[in-house]
Design a protein around this motif. Structure first.
Motif, PDB file in Angstrom:
ATOM      1  N   UNK A  91     -29.336 -12.701  32.326  1.00 11.32           N
ATOM      2  CA  UNK A  91     -30.472 -12.848  33.246  1.00 11.32           C
ATOM      3  C   UNK A  91     -30.967 -11.444  33.573  1.00 11.32           C
ATOM      4  N   UNK A 131     -30.123  -9.391  35.727  1.00  6.81           N
ATOM      5  CA  UNK A 131     -29.101  -8.458  36.207  1.00  6.81           C
ATOM      6  C   UNK A 131     -27.928  -8.321  35.232  1.00  6.81           C
ATOM      7  N   UNK A 132     -27.504  -9.435  34.657  1.00  3.19           N
ATOM      8  CA  UNK A 132     -26.280  -9.438  33.845  1.00  3.19           C
ATOM      9  C   UNK A 132     -26.580  -9.404  32.343  1.00  3.19           C
ATOM     10  N   UNK A 153     -20.190 -25.801  36.269  1.00  2.00           N
ATOM     11  CA  UNK A 153     -19.329 -26.764  35.600  1.00  2.00           C
ATOM     12  C   UNK A 153     -19.824 -28.197  35.794  1.00  2.00           C
ATOM     13  N   UNK A 171     -34.374 -15.768  38.094  1.00  2.00           N
ATOM     14  CA  UNK A 171     -34.294 -14.433  37.495  1.00  2.00           C
ATOM     15  C   UNK A 171     -32.851 -13.925  37.545  1.00  2.00           C
ATOM     16  N   UNK A 172     -32.177 -14.189  38.684  1.00  2.00           N
ATOM     17  CA  UNK A 172     -30.748 -13.858  38.770  1.00  2.00           C
ATOM     18  C   UNK A 172     -30.044 -15.182  39.032  1.00  2.00           C
ATOM     19  N   UNK A 185     -27.768 -18.013  40.215  1.00  2.00           N
ATOM     20  CA  UNK A 185     -27.020 -18.139  41.468  1.00  2.00           C
ATOM     21  C   UNK A 185     -25.523 -17.966  41.253  1.00  2.00           C
ATOM     22  N   UNK A 186     -24.860 -17.332  42.227  1.00  2.00           N
ATOM     23  CA  UNK A 186     -23.418 -17.152  42.092  1.00  2.00           C
ATOM     24  C   UNK A 186     -22.682 -18.011  43.123  1.00  2.00           C
ATOM     25  N   UNK A 187     -23.193 -19.202  43.386  1.00  2.00           N
ATOM     26  CA  UNK A 187     -22.569 -20.081  44.366  1.00  2.00           C
ATOM     27  C   UNK A 187     -21.355 -20.823  43.798  1.00  2.00           C
ATOM     28  N   UNK A 188     -21.465 -21.312  42.571  1.00  2.00           N
ATOM     29  CA  UNK A 188     -20.401 -22.157  42.003  1.00  2.00           C
ATOM     30  C   UNK A 188     -19.122 -21.363  41.714  1.00  2.00           C
ATOM     31  N   UNK A 189     -17.984 -22.059  41.775  1.00  2.00           N
ATOM     32  CA  UNK A 189     -16.697 -21.413  41.480  1.00  2.00           C
ATOM     33  C   UNK A 189     -16.558 -21.084  39.993  1.00  2.00           C
ATOM     34  N   UNK A 190     -17.147 -21.940  39.167  1.00  2.00           N
ATOM     35  CA  UNK A 190     -17.104 -21.718  37.722  1.00  2.00           C
ATOM     36  C   UNK A 190     -18.506 -21.775  37.149  1.00  2.00           C
ATOM     37  N   UNK A 191     -18.742 -20.976  36.136  1.00  2.00           N
ATOM     38  CA  UNK A 191     -19.999 -21.031  35.412  1.00  2.00           C
ATOM     39  C   UNK A 191     -19.683 -21.197  33.934  1.00  2.00           C
ATOM     40  N   UNK A 192     -20.630 -21.780  33.217  1.00  2.00           N
ATOM     41  CA  UNK A 192     -20.458 -21.962  31.780  1.00  2.00           C
ATOM     42  C   UNK A 192     -21.664 -21.338  31.095  1.00  2.00           C
TER      43      UNK A 192
END
Lengths: 228, 228
Positions: B15, B17-18, B102, B122-123, B125-132
């Motif tokens: 995204x 940022x990453x 997830x 654009x960035x 979200x970093x809410x979830x405990x896991x991302x895929x």
């Protein structure tokens, strides 16, 4: 007053060759460190190998970290022995758990079982057309600071991308309160250009606006050394 | 003889940022470029912003790229106008397609349907405990070189990590044949240290061993300028 500054960005390894990185260059943290050094302060800068850094000088102590885990290990003892932390480092919010091809994901009865698998190859094979990378949330380093040292004064950072001013301010205020910070420097990636850097320094009762990295460094210097 | 060298590593954005990066610093490509420059050759170096580079000098032309797509765009016209390509850049073999939590993966009837979704933030979200994170294979840049210019002499690179010499040699020979290269520099990440770099330059009828970046640069110089 002993000043601790973090700058640059952490990287989380996927395997021996690949990693997840962010676009932080360390240039704002460098300018903030230089501002404090120019005023005769002792500065400890926690940064990364690739970040830009101030010139070596007697009052500057450099510590290099790589990923979130090494950041925590390095930062904890430093937070306990400093008076002010300016935490400008872009810290990865997710770290890789497992990478596999689409077939294995399709064959899993429940995808959560993949979260406990581990890659055995040092460099994950690049044969498949698609790969799936599972990531888990990292520890929120900024939330640990006051646990480590309730006395330290904390200035945090909040970077979003392409959001409204309201969204940015709300996220900054949430961080200000949750992390017991004195100030949060709120900025939007889309307002950072080669020669300008629009940002807001948000405190509990005040907001200051800056338009360049130099103005940001000056604001953070003034608010950092002032007695709360 | 017009020399084209690639160095450093591509980054693929997740995204705003990453991104997914690799650990290539560009230091071997830099030494190879310096070797040719010292002998009076004209060198075009295709590299990245963060890679280490030779000092600016009249015979050196620099072109900066970011991801695989920009590498292809920059490289195609250059390959057509040079006589020798030394392709030491670490090129990302996967690029992000879609990142989600997830829950969305568990709710999908078939995970392949997620491959056609796009992130709107654009960035992310970093809410979830896991991302895929779903990734797809990038174009193999080295396989395009002879299509672009059948006359160019090609020296490719093969980096593996923690494998046997047999596995490394087999991978290098496969690349040598599939990509119609003259030589492949085969090396293992675990045999690259601060002061040593163990590698094999594998040709169609010969193998040369080197133990430092300087020896590798010398070997590649000798084999690069020789008539096949």
């Amino acid at each position: 007053m002993k000043i601790l500054i973090t700058s640059g960005g952490t990287r989380e390894k996927i395997d021996a060759v690949r990693s997840i990185a962010n676009h932080a260059s360390g240039s704002l943290g460098k300018q903030i460190a230089e501002k404090f050094l120019a005023q005769g302060h002792q500065v400890t800068l926690v940064t990364t190998k690739t970040a830009v850094k101030p010139a070596r000088q007697p009052n500057l102590c450099l510590a290099e970290i790589t990923d979130v885990s090494s950041l925590i290990q390095t930062l904890e003892p430093l937070v306990k022995t400093h008076d002010l932390l300016i935490h400008s480092m872009a810290v990865s919010d997710y770290t890789p758990v497992y990478m596999t091809d689409l077939d294995e994901v399709q064959q899993a009865e429940n995808v959560t079982e993949l979260l406990s698998r581990k890659n055995s190859q040092q460099k994950i094979s690049s044969a498949a057309d698609y790969q799936v990378l599972f990531l888990k949330k990292t520890a929120k380093v900024i939330s640990l600071v006051k646990q480590w040292n309730p006395q330290i004064k904390l200035i945090g950072f909040k970077l979003l991308a392409g959001v409204s001013k309201d969204t940015l301010f709300a996220a900054a205020r949430k961080s200000l309160i949750n992390n017991q910070a004195s100030y949060i420097l709120a900025n939007d990636l889309f307002e950072i250009k080669a020669d300008s850097h629009h940002a807001f320094l948000i405190g509990h009762t005040e907001i200051h606006e800056a338009f360049t990295k130099s103005e940001i460094a000056q604001l953070i210097y003034e608010k950092g050394i002032q007695n709360d």
